[in-house]
Design a protein around this motif. Structure first.
Motif, PDB file in Angstrom:
ATOM      1  N   HIS A  60     -18.810   6.102  41.862  1.00  0.00           N
ATOM      2  CA  HIS A  60     -19.576   4.859  41.734  1.00  0.00           C
ATOM      3  C   HIS A  60     -18.739   3.885  40.923  1.00  0.00           C
ATOM      4  O   HIS A  60     -18.368   4.173  39.785  1.00  0.00           O
ATOM      5  N   ARG A  61     -18.405   2.751  41.556  1.00  0.00           N
ATOM      6  CA  ARG A  61     -17.563   1.730  40.914  1.00  0.00           C
ATOM      7  C   ARG A  61     -16.263   2.316  40.348  1.00  0.00           C
ATOM      8  O   ARG A  61     -15.862   2.022  39.229  1.00  0.00           O
ATOM      9  N   GLY A  62     -15.647   3.183  41.139  1.00  0.00           N
ATOM     10  CA  GLY A  62     -14.371   3.767  40.771  1.00  0.00           C
ATOM     11  C   GLY A  62     -14.453   4.900  39.774  1.00  0.00           C
ATOM     12  O   GLY A  62     -13.434   5.466  39.383  1.00  0.00           O
ATOM     13  N   GLU A  63     -15.646   5.305  39.373  1.00  0.00           N
ATOM     14  CA  GLU A  63     -15.837   6.389  38.403  1.00  0.00           C
ATOM     15  C   GLU A  63     -16.376   7.610  39.129  1.00  0.00           C
ATOM     16  O   GLU A  63     -17.310   7.522  39.931  1.00  0.00           O
ATOM     17  N   ARG A  64     -15.786   8.764  38.873  1.00  0.00           N
ATOM     18  CA  ARG A  64     -16.263  10.009  39.451  1.00  0.00           C
ATOM     19  C   ARG A  64     -17.622  10.348  38.834  1.00  0.00           C
ATOM     20  O   ARG A  64     -17.777  10.333  37.614  1.00  0.00           O
ATOM     21  N   VAL A  65     -18.614  10.652  39.672  1.00  0.00           N
ATOM     22  CA  VAL A  65     -19.949  10.994  39.178  1.00  0.00           C
ATOM     23  C   VAL A  65     -20.434  12.285  39.830  1.00  0.00           C
ATOM     24  O   VAL A  65     -20.165  12.543  40.994  1.00  0.00           O
ATOM     25  N   GLY A  66     -21.130  13.085  39.045  1.00  0.00           N
ATOM     26  CA  GLY A  66     -21.693  14.341  39.528  1.00  0.00           C
ATOM     27  C   GLY A  66     -23.156  14.456  39.148  1.00  0.00           C
ATOM     28  O   GLY A  66     -23.722  13.575  38.493  1.00  0.00           O
ATOM     29  N   THR A  69     -24.888  15.532  34.154  1.00  0.00           N
ATOM     30  CA  THR A  69     -24.738  14.580  33.051  1.00  0.00           C
ATOM     31  C   THR A  69     -24.784  13.141  33.524  1.00  0.00           C
ATOM     32  O   THR A  69     -25.435  12.294  32.903  1.00  0.00           O
ATOM     33  N   ASP A  70     -24.125  12.844  34.616  1.00  0.00           N
ATOM     34  CA  ASP A  70     -24.118  11.463  35.120  1.00  0.00           C
ATOM     35  C   ASP A  70     -25.502  11.033  35.581  1.00  0.00           C
ATOM     36  O   ASP A  70     -25.899   9.885  35.368  1.00  0.00           O
ATOM     37  N   CYS A  71     -26.257  11.921  36.173  1.00  0.00           N
ATOM     38  CA  CYS A  71     -27.624  11.589  36.581  1.00  0.00           C
ATOM     39  C   CYS A  71     -28.449  11.173  35.368  1.00  0.00           C
ATOM     40  O   CYS A  71     -29.094  10.124  35.366  1.00  0.00           O
ATOM     41  N   ARG A  72     -28.400  11.968  34.319  1.00  0.00           N
ATOM     42  CA  ARG A  72     -29.153  11.635  33.105  1.00  0.00           C
ATOM     43  C   ARG A  72     -28.676  10.325  32.490  1.00  0.00           C
ATOM     44  O   ARG A  72     -29.471   9.500  32.041  1.00  0.00           O
ATOM     45  N   LEU A  95     -24.314  11.009  43.653  1.00  0.00           N
ATOM     46  CA  LEU A  95     -24.374  12.148  42.720  1.00  0.00           C
ATOM     47  C   LEU A  95     -24.121  13.469  43.429  1.00  0.00           C
ATOM     48  O   LEU A  95     -23.454  14.346  42.902  1.00  0.00           O
ATOM     49  N   VAL A  96     -24.667  13.652  44.605  1.00  0.00           N
ATOM     50  CA  VAL A  96     -24.466  14.860  45.392  1.00  0.00           C
ATOM     51  C   VAL A  96     -24.269  14.451  46.843  1.00  0.00           C
ATOM     52  O   VAL A  96     -25.168  14.569  47.662  1.00  0.00           O
TER      53      VAL A  96
END
Length: 103
Positions: A60-66, A69-72, A95-96
């Motif tokens: 998301h916007r060039g940032e790796r998200v999983g 932790t990122d969801c929270r 996220l997934v």
């Protein structure tokens, strides 16, 4: 460790609260798999566990998200009014994004 134990307690209580003869446990994380199995064993009902496997991460916007932790983190920003519904929807889609390929 405490999160796995919490998952175990939660799973046991959910199983005991339902009139079930057996359960199918689904999970893909090292914590929820073990926690669910422990809970089912404590509930004393037959169970089979299906591991769903690893997930790919998104961006998301060039940032790796999983997923965890990122969801929270993003939900906290959404609740604080820092991001809008459109952006949280975009994050949720990353996220997934899919399952990981078999190795």
């Amino acid at each position: 460790m405490f999160l796995r134990n919490l998952m175990s307690i939660d799973t046991e209580e959910m199983i005991r609260a339902q009139p079930m003869d057996a359960v199918v446990l689904l999970g893909g994380c090292d914590k929820n798999g073990a926690g669910a199995a422990d809970g089912a064993a404590s509930a004393g009902v037959p169970a089979i566990q299906l591991a769903t496997g690893p997930m790919l991460t998104g961006a998301h916007r060039g940032e790796r998200v999983g997923a965890c932790t990122d969801c929270r983190r993003f939900w906290a920003r959404f609740r604080a009014g820092e991001i809008d519904e459109r952006e949280i929807a975009a994050v949720n889609g990353q996220l997934v994004p899919s399952v990981a390929p078999a190795r």
